[in-house]
Design a protein around this motif. Structure first.
Motif, PDB file in Angstrom:
ATOM      1  N   LEU A 155      19.151   8.788 -44.933  1.00 51.59           N
ATOM      2  CA  LEU A 155      17.858   8.342 -43.760  1.00 51.59           C
ATOM      3  C   LEU A 155      16.110   9.074 -43.958  1.00 51.59           C
ATOM      4  CD1 LEU A 155      20.978   7.014 -41.682  1.00 51.59           C
ATOM      5  CD2 LEU A 155      20.229   9.143 -39.828  1.00 51.59           C
ATOM      6  N   SER A 156      15.536   8.027 -43.559  1.00 51.63           N
ATOM      7  CA  SER A 156      14.339   8.653 -43.888  1.00 51.63           C
ATOM      8  C   SER A 156      13.172   9.285 -42.398  1.00 51.63           C
ATOM      9  CB  SER A 156      13.241   7.936 -45.006  1.00 51.63           C
ATOM     10  OG  SER A 156      11.710   8.273 -44.989  1.00 51.63           O
ATOM     11  N   ALA A 157      12.830  10.294 -42.231  1.00 43.99           N
ATOM     12  CA  ALA A 157      12.465  11.105 -41.141  1.00 43.99           C
ATOM     13  C   ALA A 157      11.237  11.219 -41.639  1.00 43.99           C
ATOM     14  CB  ALA A 157      12.836  11.631 -40.146  1.00 43.99           C
ATOM     15  N   LEU A 158      10.738  11.158 -42.895  1.00 44.53           N
ATOM     16  CA  LEU A 158       9.419  11.529 -43.297  1.00 44.53           C
ATOM     17  C   LEU A 158       8.125  11.533 -42.673  1.00 44.53           C
ATOM     18  CD1 LEU A 158       9.960  11.061 -46.844  1.00 44.53           C
ATOM     19  CD2 LEU A 158       9.509  12.969 -45.949  1.00 44.53           C
ATOM     20  N   GLY A 159       7.391  12.103 -42.381  1.00 44.64           N
ATOM     21  CA  GLY A 159       5.922  11.850 -41.898  1.00 44.64           C
ATOM     22  C   GLY A 159       4.550  12.384 -42.096  1.00 44.64           C
ATOM     23  N   ALA A 160       3.672  12.099 -41.398  1.00 42.99           N
ATOM     24  CA  ALA A 160       2.246  12.431 -41.774  1.00 42.99           C
ATOM     25  C   ALA A 160       1.635  12.285 -40.459  1.00 42.99           C
ATOM     26  CB  ALA A 160       1.546  11.246 -43.285  1.00 42.99           C
ATOM     27  N   ARG A 161       0.317  13.630 -41.059  1.00 39.14           N
ATOM     28  CA  ARG A 161      -0.855  13.868 -39.828  1.00 39.14           C
ATOM     29  C   ARG A 161      -1.375  12.972 -40.176  1.00 39.14           C
ATOM     30  NH1 ARG A 161      -0.475  19.647 -40.856  1.00 39.14           N
ATOM     31  NH2 ARG A 161       0.592  20.653 -39.704  1.00 39.14           N
ATOM     32  N   PHE A 162      -2.584  12.159 -38.730  1.00 40.41           N
ATOM     33  CA  PHE A 162      -3.678  10.914 -38.880  1.00 40.41           C
ATOM     34  C   PHE A 162      -4.301  11.818 -39.762  1.00 40.41           C
ATOM     35  CE2 PHE A 162      -3.118   9.623 -34.591  1.00 40.41           C
ATOM     36  CZ  PHE A 162      -2.009   8.683 -34.701  1.00 40.41           C
ATOM     37  N   SER A 163      -5.124  10.840 -41.054  1.00 37.79           N
ATOM     38  CA  SER A 163      -6.059  11.731 -41.636  1.00 37.79           C
ATOM     39  C   SER A 163      -6.927   9.873 -42.474  1.00 37.79           C
ATOM     40  CB  SER A 163      -5.905  12.010 -43.051  1.00 37.79           C
ATOM     41  OG  SER A 163      -6.582  12.345 -44.107  1.00 37.79           O
ATOM     42  N   SER A 181      10.266  -4.659 -31.928  1.00 37.18           N
ATOM     43  CA  SER A 181       9.750  -3.116 -31.066  1.00 37.18           C
ATOM     44  C   SER A 181      10.576  -3.716 -29.823  1.00 37.18           C
ATOM     45  CB  SER A 181       8.472  -3.336 -30.749  1.00 37.18           C
ATOM     46  OG  SER A 181       8.176  -4.512 -30.637  1.00 37.18           O
ATOM     47  N   ALA A 182      10.615  -2.363 -28.838  1.00 38.17           N
ATOM     48  CA  ALA A 182      11.050  -2.432 -27.112  1.00 38.17           C
ATOM     49  C   ALA A 182       9.949  -1.840 -26.310  1.00 38.17           C
ATOM     50  CB  ALA A 182      11.843  -0.847 -27.254  1.00 38.17           C
ATOM     51  N   ASP A 183      10.123  -2.749 -26.114  1.00 36.29           N
ATOM     52  CA  ASP A 183       9.206  -2.766 -24.167  1.00 36.29           C
ATOM     53  C   ASP A 183       8.985  -1.230 -23.512  1.00 36.29           C
ATOM     54  OD1 ASP A 183       6.865  -3.536 -22.906  1.00 36.29           O
ATOM     55  OD2 ASP A 183       8.206  -4.981 -21.836  1.00 36.29           O
ATOM     56  N   GLY A 184       8.311   0.146 -24.235  1.00 39.81           N
ATOM     57  CA  GLY A 184       8.031   0.243 -23.931  1.00 39.81           C
ATOM     58  C   GLY A 184       6.387   1.419 -24.235  1.00 39.81           C
ATOM     59  N   VAL A 185       6.659   2.521 -24.056  1.00 42.04           N
ATOM     60  CA  VAL A 185       5.243   3.418 -23.939  1.00 42.04           C
ATOM     61  C   VAL A 185       5.818   5.041 -25.223  1.00 42.04           C
ATOM     62  CG1 VAL A 185       3.065   5.018 -23.496  1.00 42.04           C
ATOM     63  CG2 VAL A 185       3.828   2.672 -22.048  1.00 42.04           C
ATOM     64  N   PHE A 186       6.720   5.380 -24.655  1.00 44.61           N
ATOM     65  CA  PHE A 186       7.311   5.916 -25.230  1.00 44.61           C
ATOM     66  C   PHE A 186       8.298   6.300 -25.628  1.00 44.61           C
ATOM     67  CE2 PHE A 186       3.757   6.914 -21.897  1.00 44.61           C
ATOM     68  CZ  PHE A 186       3.422   8.300 -22.351  1.00 44.61           C
ATOM     69  N   THR A 187       8.834   7.655 -26.690  1.00 40.98           N
ATOM     70  CA  THR A 187      10.036   7.785 -27.014  1.00 40.98           C
ATOM     71  C   THR A 187      10.316   9.184 -27.359  1.00 40.98           C
ATOM     72  OG1 THR A 187       9.893   5.771 -28.032  1.00 40.98           O
ATOM     73  CG2 THR A 187      11.750   7.175 -29.038  1.00 40.98           C
ATOM     74  N   ALA A 188      11.359   9.839 -26.909  1.00 41.00           N
ATOM     75  CA  ALA A 188      11.927  11.626 -26.702  1.00 41.00           C
ATOM     76  C   ALA A 188      12.317  11.240 -28.758  1.00 41.00           C
ATOM     77  CB  ALA A 188      12.956  12.026 -26.038  1.00 41.00           C
ATOM     78  N   ARG A 189      12.321  12.578 -29.008  1.00 41.02           N
ATOM     79  CA  ARG A 189      12.993  12.503 -30.588  1.00 41.02           C
ATOM     80  C   ARG A 189      14.671  12.439 -30.150  1.00 41.02           C
ATOM     81  NH1 ARG A 189       7.864  15.174 -31.590  1.00 41.02           N
ATOM     82  NH2 ARG A 189       6.553  14.378 -32.963  1.00 41.02           N
ATOM     83  N   ALA A 190      14.968  13.872 -29.465  1.00 36.42           N
ATOM     84  CA  ALA A 190      16.521  13.622 -29.727  1.00 36.42           C
ATOM     85  C   ALA A 190      16.720  12.136 -29.266  1.00 36.42           C
ATOM     86  CB  ALA A 190      16.843  14.078 -28.300  1.00 36.42           C
ATOM     87  N   ASP A 191      16.367  11.362 -28.896  1.00 34.42           N
ATOM     88  CA  ASP A 191      16.871   9.820 -28.420  1.00 34.42           C
ATOM     89  C   ASP A 191      16.598   8.884 -29.563  1.00 34.42           C
ATOM     90  OD1 ASP A 191      17.565  10.080 -26.115  1.00 34.42           O
ATOM     91  OD2 ASP A 191      16.074   8.929 -24.707  1.00 34.42           O
ATOM     92  N   LEU A 192      15.536   8.981 -30.590  1.00 33.28           N
ATOM     93  CA  LEU A 192      15.235   8.421 -31.951  1.00 33.28           C
ATOM     94  C   LEU A 192      16.751   8.904 -33.120  1.00 33.28           C
ATOM     95  CD1 LEU A 192      13.520   7.325 -33.710  1.00 33.28           C
ATOM     96  CD2 LEU A 192      12.269   9.180 -34.502  1.00 33.28           C
ATOM     97  N   ALA A 193      16.532  10.492 -33.009  1.00 31.74           N
ATOM     98  CA  ALA A 193      17.514  10.813 -33.941  1.00 31.74           C
ATOM     99  C   ALA A 193      18.929  10.048 -33.409  1.00 31.74           C
ATOM    100  CB  ALA A 193      18.042  12.105 -33.226  1.00 31.74           C
ATOM    101  N   ALA A 194      19.279   9.427 -32.481  1.00 30.04           N
ATOM    102  CA  ALA A 194      20.513   9.411 -32.089  1.00 30.04           C
ATOM    103  C   ALA A 194      20.898   7.815 -32.089  1.00 30.04           C
ATOM    104  CB  ALA A 194      21.015   9.520 -30.378  1.00 30.04           C
ATOM    105  N   SER A 195      19.659   7.307 -32.117  1.00 29.55           N
ATOM    106  CA  SER A 195      19.662   5.678 -32.392  1.00 29.55           C
ATOM    107  C   SER A 195      20.171   5.359 -33.608  1.00 29.55           C
ATOM    108  CB  SER A 195      18.055   5.083 -31.232  1.00 29.55           C
ATOM    109  OG  SER A 195      17.085   5.231 -32.219  1.00 29.55           O
ATOM    110  N   MET A 196      19.559   6.107 -34.649  1.00 28.93           N
ATOM    111  CA  MET A 196      19.570   5.940 -36.152  1.00 28.93           C
ATOM    112  C   MET A 196      21.153   6.360 -36.443  1.00 28.93           C
ATOM    113  SD  MET A 196      15.905   8.080 -37.146  1.00 28.93           S
ATOM    114  CE  MET A 196      16.355   7.241 -39.343  1.00 28.93           C
ATOM    115  N   LEU A 197      21.353   7.129 -35.287  1.00 27.09           N
ATOM    116  CA  LEU A 197      23.276   8.191 -36.025  1.00 27.09           C
ATOM    117  C   LEU A 197      23.971   6.531 -35.494  1.00 27.09           C
ATOM    118  CD1 LEU A 197      22.899  11.817 -35.649  1.00 27.09           C
ATOM    119  CD2 LEU A 197      23.122  10.416 -37.447  1.00 27.09           C
ATOM    120  N   ARG A 198      23.484   6.007 -34.366  1.00 31.06           N
ATOM    121  CA  ARG A 198      24.222   5.256 -34.072  1.00 31.06           C
ATOM    122  C   ARG A 198      24.427   3.474 -34.968  1.00 31.06           C
ATOM    123  NH1 ARG A 198      23.704   2.434 -28.392  1.00 31.06           N
ATOM    124  NH2 ARG A 198      22.097   1.304 -28.527  1.00 31.06           N
TER     125      ARG A 198
END
Length: 230
Positions: free
Chosen positions: A67-75, A178-195
């Motif tokens: 599972l890759s949750a790597l990220g970067a800042r805007f630049s 993609s899903a029809d919505g503006v926001f995603t909680a990180r707790a939900d993101l992690a849970a969805s990945m594990l499921r």
């Protein structure tokens, strides 16, 4: 399952390494910062830069999924974090015979994504923040997806919308592409990945993830995600 989590020390990665052992998985938390994470029951720590082939090979040895949750800042400059790490990780997985990969991308990677009814977001925030300030970051996310698509792995791109912090997992929603919505909680993101790792509903395609039960305070979100994290 025994899983390797890249970006384990980041905000989404920490959610993953909290939730995965509780779900019965053995976790190898991969971080490039020695001493930033501590091993505990169900959690081993591997120090590796995700662009270092030898270190990545050692980190994923003996795992069943990555599972890759790597990220970067805007630049303003060119970003290569996503594509360079994807090249190394997928190569190592192929050599070790590990098939399952989930990689965090973004709803922005879908050129047709426009949340329903979100006029201010679609016409102000998205063009300014995502398409302008985050242009180089999202370009590299697309390069990452292209790298992974060319492999024979059982991959899933995980595409959240605007990320925010919420203490618990909610009744989140997933959809193909993609899903029809503006926001995603990180707790939900992690849970969805594990499921999805075990349910395999979105193999070799993208899974959009959105939070519908709660919404973040926009001013607080901009402060936490755009100012405070810098």
């Amino acid at each position: 399952m025994r899983i390797a989590v890249f970006g384990a020390n980041g905000p989404t990665g920490r959610r993953l390494i909290e939730q995965a052992p509780a779900a019965g998985h053995e976790v190898v938390a991969v971080t490039r910062r020695p001493g930033s994470l501590s091993a505990r029951p169900g959690l081993a720590v591997a120090v590796a830069d995700a662009t270092d082939p030898a270190a990545v090979e050692a980190a994923i040895d003996g795992t069943d999924a990555v599972l890759s949750a790597l990220g970067a800042r805007f630049s303003k400059g060119t970003i290569t974090t996503y594509s360079a790490s994807a090249t190394v990780i997928t190569g190592a997985m192929a050599r070790h015979g590990i098939k399952r990969l989930l990689a965090v991308s973004s709803s922005i990677a879908d050129p047709n994504w426009r949340p329903t009814g979100a006029h201010f977001f679609n016409h102000v925030l998205d063009p300014l923040v995502n398409r302008r300030l985050g242009r180089t970051l999202h370009e590299d996310m697309r390069r990452m997806e292209a790298v992974i698509r060319q492999t024979g792995l059982d991959w899933t791109f995980v595409r959240p919308s605007g990320l925010f912090e919420h203490p618990v997992v909610t009744d989140y929603h997933t959809a193909e592409t993609s899903a029809d919505g503006v926001f995603t909680a990180r707790a939900d993101l992690a849970a969805s990945m594990l499921r999805e790792m075990t349910e395999r509903r979105y193999v070799r395609t993208a899974m959009g993830v959105i939070t519908t039960a709660v919404k973040p305070n926009i001013a607080k979100l901009i402060w936490n995600e755009g100012v405070k994290r810098k």
